[in-house]
Design an enzyme around this catalytic site. Structure first.
Site, PDB file in Angstrom:
ATOM      1  N   ASN A  86       0.803  -1.222   0.000  1.00 44.64           N
ATOM      2  CA  ASN A  86       0.000   0.000   0.000  1.00 44.64           C
ATOM      3  C   ASN A  86       0.838   1.274   0.000  1.00 44.64           C
ATOM      4  O   ASN A  86       0.411   2.288  -0.547  1.00 44.64           O
ATOM      5  CB  ASN A  86      -0.931  -0.023   1.231  1.00 44.64           C
ATOM      6  CG  ASN A  86      -1.498   1.336   1.527  1.00 44.64           C
ATOM      7  OD1 ASN A  86      -2.353   1.848   0.809  1.00 44.64           O
ATOM      8  ND2 ASN A  86      -1.008   1.973   2.590  1.00 44.64           N
ATOM      9  N   TYR A 151       4.685   9.205 -11.106  1.00 45.95           N
ATOM     10  CA  TYR A 151       3.617   8.420 -10.454  1.00 45.95           C
ATOM     11  C   TYR A 151       2.930   7.501 -11.467  1.00 45.95           C
ATOM     12  O   TYR A 151       2.682   6.321 -11.195  1.00 45.95           O
ATOM     13  CB  TYR A 151       2.621   9.404  -9.841  1.00 45.95           C
ATOM     14  CG  TYR A 151       1.574   8.799  -8.933  1.00 45.95           C
ATOM     15  CD1 TYR A 151       1.903   8.357  -7.658  1.00 45.95           C
ATOM     16  CD2 TYR A 151       0.242   8.714  -9.336  1.00 45.95           C
ATOM     17  CE1 TYR A 151       0.935   7.837  -6.807  1.00 45.95           C
ATOM     18  CE2 TYR A 151      -0.732   8.201  -8.497  1.00 45.95           C
ATOM     19  CZ  TYR A 151      -0.384   7.754  -7.231  1.00 45.95           C
ATOM     20  OH  TYR A 151      -1.350   7.234  -6.399  1.00 45.95           O
ATOM     21  N   LYS A 155       2.716   3.447 -11.254  1.00 39.55           N
ATOM     22  CA  LYS A 155       1.445   2.742 -11.060  1.00 39.55           C
ATOM     23  C   LYS A 155       1.106   1.855 -12.266  1.00 39.55           C
ATOM     24  O   LYS A 155       0.507   0.781 -12.097  1.00 39.55           O
ATOM     25  CB  LYS A 155       0.324   3.739 -10.766  1.00 39.55           C
ATOM     26  CG  LYS A 155       0.513   4.505  -9.447  1.00 39.55           C
ATOM     27  CD  LYS A 155       0.593   3.566  -8.238  1.00 39.55           C
ATOM     28  CE  LYS A 155       0.571   4.309  -6.912  1.00 39.55           C
ATOM     29  NZ  LYS A 155       0.649   3.410  -5.756  1.00 39.55           N
TER      30      LYS A 155
HETATM   31  N1  LIG Z   1      -5.513   8.889  -1.865  1.00 38.22           N
HETATM   32  C1  LIG Z   1      -5.860   8.653  -3.112  1.00 38.22           C
HETATM   33  O1  LIG Z   1      -6.774   9.302  -3.669  1.00 38.22           O
HETATM   34  C2  LIG Z   1      -5.172   7.566  -3.895  1.00 38.22           C
HETATM   35  C3  LIG Z   1      -5.599   7.340  -5.207  1.00 38.22           C
HETATM   36  C4  LIG Z   1      -4.989   6.330  -5.940  1.00 38.22           C
HETATM   37  C5  LIG Z   1      -3.987   5.560  -5.363  1.00 38.22           C
HETATM   38  N2  LIG Z   1      -3.586   5.815  -4.091  1.00 38.22           N
HETATM   39  C6  LIG Z   1      -2.519   4.967  -3.540  1.00 38.22           C
HETATM   40  O2  LIG Z   1      -2.934   4.423  -2.311  1.00 38.22           O
HETATM   41  C7  LIG Z   1      -1.799   4.185  -1.477  1.00 38.22           C
HETATM   42  C8  LIG Z   1      -2.019   4.838  -0.116  1.00 38.22           C
HETATM   43  O3  LIG Z   1      -2.180   6.233  -0.304  1.00 38.22           O
HETATM   44  P1  LIG Z   1      -2.733   7.227   0.809  1.00 38.22           P
HETATM   45  O4  LIG Z   1      -3.684   8.142   0.164  1.00 38.22           O
HETATM   46  O5  LIG Z   1      -3.146   6.475   2.020  1.00 38.22           O
HETATM   47  O6  LIG Z   1      -1.393   8.065   1.102  1.00 38.22           O
HETATM   48  P2  LIG Z   1      -0.698   8.450   2.476  1.00 38.22           P
HETATM   49  O7  LIG Z   1       0.329   9.475   2.133  1.00 38.22           O
HETATM   50  O8  LIG Z   1      -1.722   8.795   3.520  1.00 38.22           O
HETATM   51  O9  LIG Z   1       0.000   7.102   2.901  1.00 38.22           O
HETATM   52  C9  LIG Z   1       1.172   6.644   2.284  1.00 38.22           C
HETATM   53  C10 LIG Z   1       1.928   5.783   3.259  1.00 38.22           C
HETATM   54  O10 LIG Z   1       3.164   5.393   2.656  1.00 38.22           O
HETATM   55  C11 LIG Z   1       4.163   5.491   3.666  1.00 38.22           C
HETATM   56  N3  LIG Z   1       5.511   5.688   3.129  1.00 38.22           N
HETATM   57  C12 LIG Z   1       5.994   6.780   2.472  1.00 38.22           C
HETATM   58  N4  LIG Z   1       7.304   6.600   2.193  1.00 38.22           N
HETATM   59  C13 LIG Z   1       7.645   5.375   2.692  1.00 38.22           C
HETATM   60  C14 LIG Z   1       8.858   4.632   2.729  1.00 38.22           C
HETATM   61  N5  LIG Z   1       9.995   5.080   2.181  1.00 38.22           N
HETATM   62  N6  LIG Z   1       8.847   3.417   3.332  1.00 38.22           N
HETATM   63  C15 LIG Z   1       7.715   2.944   3.894  1.00 38.22           C
HETATM   64  N7  LIG Z   1       6.538   3.597   3.875  1.00 38.22           N
HETATM   65  C16 LIG Z   1       6.516   4.795   3.289  1.00 38.22           C
HETATM   66  C17 LIG Z   1       3.755   6.685   4.506  1.00 38.22           C
HETATM   67  O11 LIG Z   1       4.374   6.636   5.772  1.00 38.22           O
HETATM   68  C18 LIG Z   1       2.248   6.484   4.564  1.00 38.22           C
HETATM   69  O12 LIG Z   1       1.907   5.636   5.631  1.00 38.22           O
HETATM   70  C19 LIG Z   1      -0.598   4.751  -2.238  1.00 38.22           C
HETATM   71  O13 LIG Z   1       0.048   3.694  -2.927  1.00 38.22           O
HETATM   72  C20 LIG Z   1      -1.235   5.711  -3.220  1.00 38.22           C
HETATM   73  O14 LIG Z   1      -0.433   5.920  -4.355  1.00 38.22           O
HETATM   74  C21 LIG Z   1      -4.154   6.803  -3.338  1.00 38.22           C
END
Ligand SMILES: NC(=O)c1ccc[n+]([C@@H]2O[C@H](COP(=O)([O-])OP(=O)(O)OC[C@H]3O[C@@H](n4cnc5c(N)ncnc54)[C@H](O)[C@@H]3O)[C@@H](O)[C@H]2O)c1
Length: 239
Positions: A86, A151, A155
């Protein structure tokens, strides 16, 4: 016997929701995190569930940190039944303005760390010939969003790697799939609702729980014959 799930980026918005969904369904958790206060706040919301929870601080862009994370999970539970890749990040800029550093940082976490974790956990799953792996992609990898070349590359790669892993691990009964969220109410999309809501057929952003539900389904026995797929959860955005 309770199943054991390892979730990366569990201190984030979607990661926390995934942890809550799995805890609610009675699955033991290893939560990889970077931000201690945030992961502790998530763990606090899980205290009424009858599951074990282990938190492991790790920076998963480093292979040795992934090795330690997997080892600590195995030391505690003996087996990893489910891996949710994730953790992810954005560092947006148009291609002309994108720095080499920002391009690489996003690839290192969103692509290379997913490879590291899947290689390590997949190796363990092959030994017992069972397991489920779900990685979080994004509709950006399908649409090629403006200003997100790093990004988008990462992805799209997650969706491609998922197909390779479906073949490599599927022979031993291991399911590998991906989820591609659209716009989800979260820190990552803060301030974007006015600009994008109208483009979504359902006229709203998704919730973190709606993503967690899709991930849980792909990790359940109900999804045993779903292999190499990307489940798009986007309110119809990419239609
Ligand atoms: N929020 C959205 O609308 C959305 C849309 C599409 C995809 N995503 C994907 O969903 C996933 C979660 O996103 P989110 O919105 O919860 O983002 P978020 O920023 O809240 O969470 C991301 C997490 O990744 C962790 N992280 C960052 N760098 C890291 C590292 N070097 N090592 C370990 N962990 C690390 C952070 O600590 C955090 O817990 C991501 O892969 C994101 O690309 C999110």
């Amino acid at each position: 016997m309770k199943k054991n799930v390892l979730i990366t980026g569990a201190s984030g918005d979607i990661g926390g929701a995934i942890a809550r969904k799995f805890a609610k369904e009675g699955v033991n958790l290893t939560l990889q995190y970077r931000n201690e206060a945030k992961v502790d706040a998530i763990i606090e919301t899980l205290k009424d569930y009858d599951v074990e929870i282990q938190k492991v601080k790790a920076d998963i862009v480093h292979y040795e940190e992934c090795e330690r994370l997997v080892k600590e999970t195995l030391d505690k539970y003996g087996k990893i039944d489910i891996l949710v890749n994730n953790a992810g990040m954005i560092r947006d800029a148009s291609t002309v303005k994108m720095t080499e550093e920002n391009f690489k940082a996003v690839i290192d976490l969103n692509l290379t760390a997913v490879f590291y974790m899947t290689k390590l956990v997949g190796t363990e799953m092959l030994k017992v010939e069972s397991g489920k792996i779900v990685s979080i992609a994004s509709v950006s990898g399908i649409m090629g969003t403006f200003g997100q070349v790093n990004y988008v590359a990462s992805k799209a790669a997650v969706m491609g790697m998922t197909k390779t892993w479906a073949r490599e691990f599927g022979r031993k009964g291991i399911n590998v799939n991906a989820v591609a969220p659209g716009f989800i109410v979260s820190g990552m999309t803060k301030g974007l609702e006015d600009m994008y809501t109208n483009q979504i057929p359902m006229k709203r952003f998704g919730t973190v729980d709606e993503i967690a539900n899709g991930i849980y389904f792909l990790c359940s026995e109900e999804a045993n014959y779903i292999q190499g797929q990307t489940l798009v959860i986007d309110g119809g955005l990419t239609l």
